[in-house]
Design an enzyme around this catalytic site. Sequence first.
Site, PDB file in Angstrom:
ATOM      1  N   ARG A 198       0.835  -1.208   0.000  1.00 23.11           N
ATOM      2  CA  ARG A 198       0.000   0.000   0.000  1.00 23.11           C
ATOM      3  C   ARG A 198       0.871   1.260   0.000  1.00 23.11           C
ATOM      4  O   ARG A 198       0.910   2.011  -0.957  1.00 23.11           O
ATOM      5  CB  ARG A 198      -0.951  -0.010   1.206  1.00 23.11           C
ATOM      6  CG  ARG A 198      -2.124   0.975   1.095  1.00 23.11           C
ATOM      7  CD  ARG A 198      -1.779   2.410   1.430  1.00 23.11           C
ATOM      8  NE  ARG A 198      -1.183   2.572   2.735  1.00 23.11           N
ATOM      9  CZ  ARG A 198      -0.680   3.723   3.166  1.00 23.11           C
ATOM     10  NH1 ARG A 198      -0.695   4.813   2.404  1.00 23.11           N
ATOM     11  NH2 ARG A 198      -0.119   3.801   4.370  1.00 23.11           N
ATOM     12  N   ASP A 199       1.623   1.445   1.057  1.00 18.83           N
ATOM     13  CA  ASP A 199       2.423   2.659   1.212  1.00 18.83           C
ATOM     14  C   ASP A 199       3.511   2.755   0.156  1.00 18.83           C
ATOM     15  O   ASP A 199       3.878   3.850  -0.280  1.00 18.83           O
ATOM     16  CB  ASP A 199       3.048   2.658   2.616  1.00 18.83           C
ATOM     17  CG  ASP A 199       3.508   4.034   3.056  1.00 18.83           C
ATOM     18  OD1 ASP A 199       3.450   4.969   2.248  1.00 18.83           O
ATOM     19  OD2 ASP A 199       3.930   4.173   4.212  1.00 18.83           O
ATOM     20  N   HIS A 243       6.756   3.710  12.941  1.00 16.86           N
ATOM     21  CA  HIS A 243       6.774   3.765  11.472  1.00 16.86           C
ATOM     22  C   HIS A 243       7.786   4.839  11.070  1.00 16.86           C
ATOM     23  O   HIS A 243       7.484   6.031  11.120  1.00 16.86           O
ATOM     24  CB  HIS A 243       5.375   4.091  10.954  1.00 16.86           C
ATOM     25  CG  HIS A 243       5.272   4.195   9.460  1.00 16.86           C
ATOM     26  ND1 HIS A 243       4.509   3.334   8.713  1.00 16.86           N
ATOM     27  CD2 HIS A 243       5.824   5.063   8.582  1.00 16.86           C
ATOM     28  CE1 HIS A 243       4.591   3.671   7.434  1.00 16.86           C
ATOM     29  NE2 HIS A 243       5.381   4.725   7.328  1.00 16.86           N
ATOM     30  N   HIS A 274      10.687   6.522   8.355  1.00 14.66           N
ATOM     31  CA  HIS A 274      11.175   6.674   6.991  1.00 14.66           C
ATOM     32  C   HIS A 274      12.678   6.924   7.028  1.00 14.66           C
ATOM     33  O   HIS A 274      13.216   7.395   8.034  1.00 14.66           O
ATOM     34  CB  HIS A 274      10.454   7.832   6.297  1.00 14.66           C
ATOM     35  CG  HIS A 274       9.037   7.531   5.943  1.00 14.66           C
ATOM     36  ND1 HIS A 274       8.508   7.735   4.694  1.00 14.66           N
ATOM     37  CD2 HIS A 274       8.019   7.017   6.686  1.00 14.66           C
ATOM     38  CE1 HIS A 274       7.235   7.369   4.670  1.00 14.66           C
ATOM     39  NE2 HIS A 274       6.911   6.931   5.866  1.00 14.66           N
ATOM     40  N   CYS A 318       6.011   9.931   1.607  1.00 18.64           N
ATOM     41  CA  CYS A 318       4.799  10.747   1.629  1.00 18.64           C
ATOM     42  C   CYS A 318       4.650  11.497   0.310  1.00 18.64           C
ATOM     43  O   CYS A 318       5.595  12.165  -0.131  1.00 18.64           O
ATOM     44  CB  CYS A 318       4.861  11.732   2.800  1.00 18.64           C
ATOM     45  SG  CYS A 318       3.422  12.822   2.899  1.00 18.64           S
ATOM     46  N   ASN A 328      10.110   4.316   3.237  1.00 22.15           N
ATOM     47  CA  ASN A 328      10.129   3.713   4.566  1.00 22.15           C
ATOM     48  C   ASN A 328      11.446   2.983   4.780  1.00 22.15           C
ATOM     49  O   ASN A 328      12.168   2.668   3.827  1.00 22.15           O
ATOM     50  CB  ASN A 328       8.994   2.701   4.700  1.00 22.15           C
ATOM     51  CG  ASN A 328       7.630   3.322   4.516  1.00 22.15           C
ATOM     52  OD1 ASN A 328       7.020   3.792   5.455  1.00 22.15           O
ATOM     53  ND2 ASN A 328       7.129   3.320   3.282  1.00 22.15           N
TER      54      ASN A 328
END
Length: 318
Positions: free
Chosen positions: A22-23, A222, A224, A255, A264
């Site tokens: 997803r991300d 989470h 990055h 983002c 990430n």
Amino acid sequence: MIHPTASGDERRSVRIREVGPRDGFQNEAETVPTADKIALINALGHAGLTRIELASFVRPDLIPQLADGVEVLRGVDLPAGTERMVLVPNGRGLDNALRQRELFTGQALFDAVTLFVSASETHNKKNINRTIEQTMAEVAVMGGRIVAEGLRFCAVVSTAFGCPYEGAVPMNHVLDLAERFVDAGAVEVGFGDTTGMANPAYSGRFFAAALDRLPGVEVTAHFHNTRGQGLANAYAALEAGCTSFESSFGELGGCPVPAGATGNIATEDLVSMLHEMGVETGVDLPALIDAARAAQSILGRPLTSHSIVAGPVVWAGR
């Protein structure tokens, strides 16, 4: 020769959620074919990743890379017990997610739902065109619906460690938002270093405070790797007591709002570090690296994780 481990680390274990499907994919310039997504997700699941964020119920015109979310959810073949998570941005997205789940009653499309808010007012408006208060008012309603459906309600507070538009974000403000999610029914709260502004010293203090403020709640980190501090921040969170992490194979992601917000931390790099410290993850690292390497062929470019290049650490005599 036995590989070195930090004292007292040998019996620890952590939970890792893979967010690349997803991300990661949502930030790719071109859409990844659905069949390739499914094959990669299956490989990740069979490598031992038991928590995977599979899709997002967003408008396809806004994020066309995820327009095939339902097809992905229906097509994956994951080991029993794998947590299938989806992200929804608002009530309309939740309506769509629950409608699709009802259509396929013979198949568990997903069993966990993530709602999110940015701790920064500016970032929240740029990201979902709503104020923080508008978002949290909707969260209070959506949370009840998620719980009533018997789904696991998870939450994410983005820009928890700083905002490129507003600068420092007060820790108490971030934790206040987390508590509001818990009041709405969330059993897990993740804190996102959305644009890579965290540092290890602050990360350690933050997660110590979060664990203290949120007893009985799964607290998730989470990070990055925008400025190369992602694994150091993860280590600081671990030392503060955090045992739940999110990461993305190949260091995919970032983002989409501010420029320069890269991916990430790589799942394979995180797993490699943890294994060398004697921390259990339940993940087959060589199989995970193979999956990340396969993604390079699908995407047609090299990915930026270190483990893809170096492979797992091999100690003589191990």
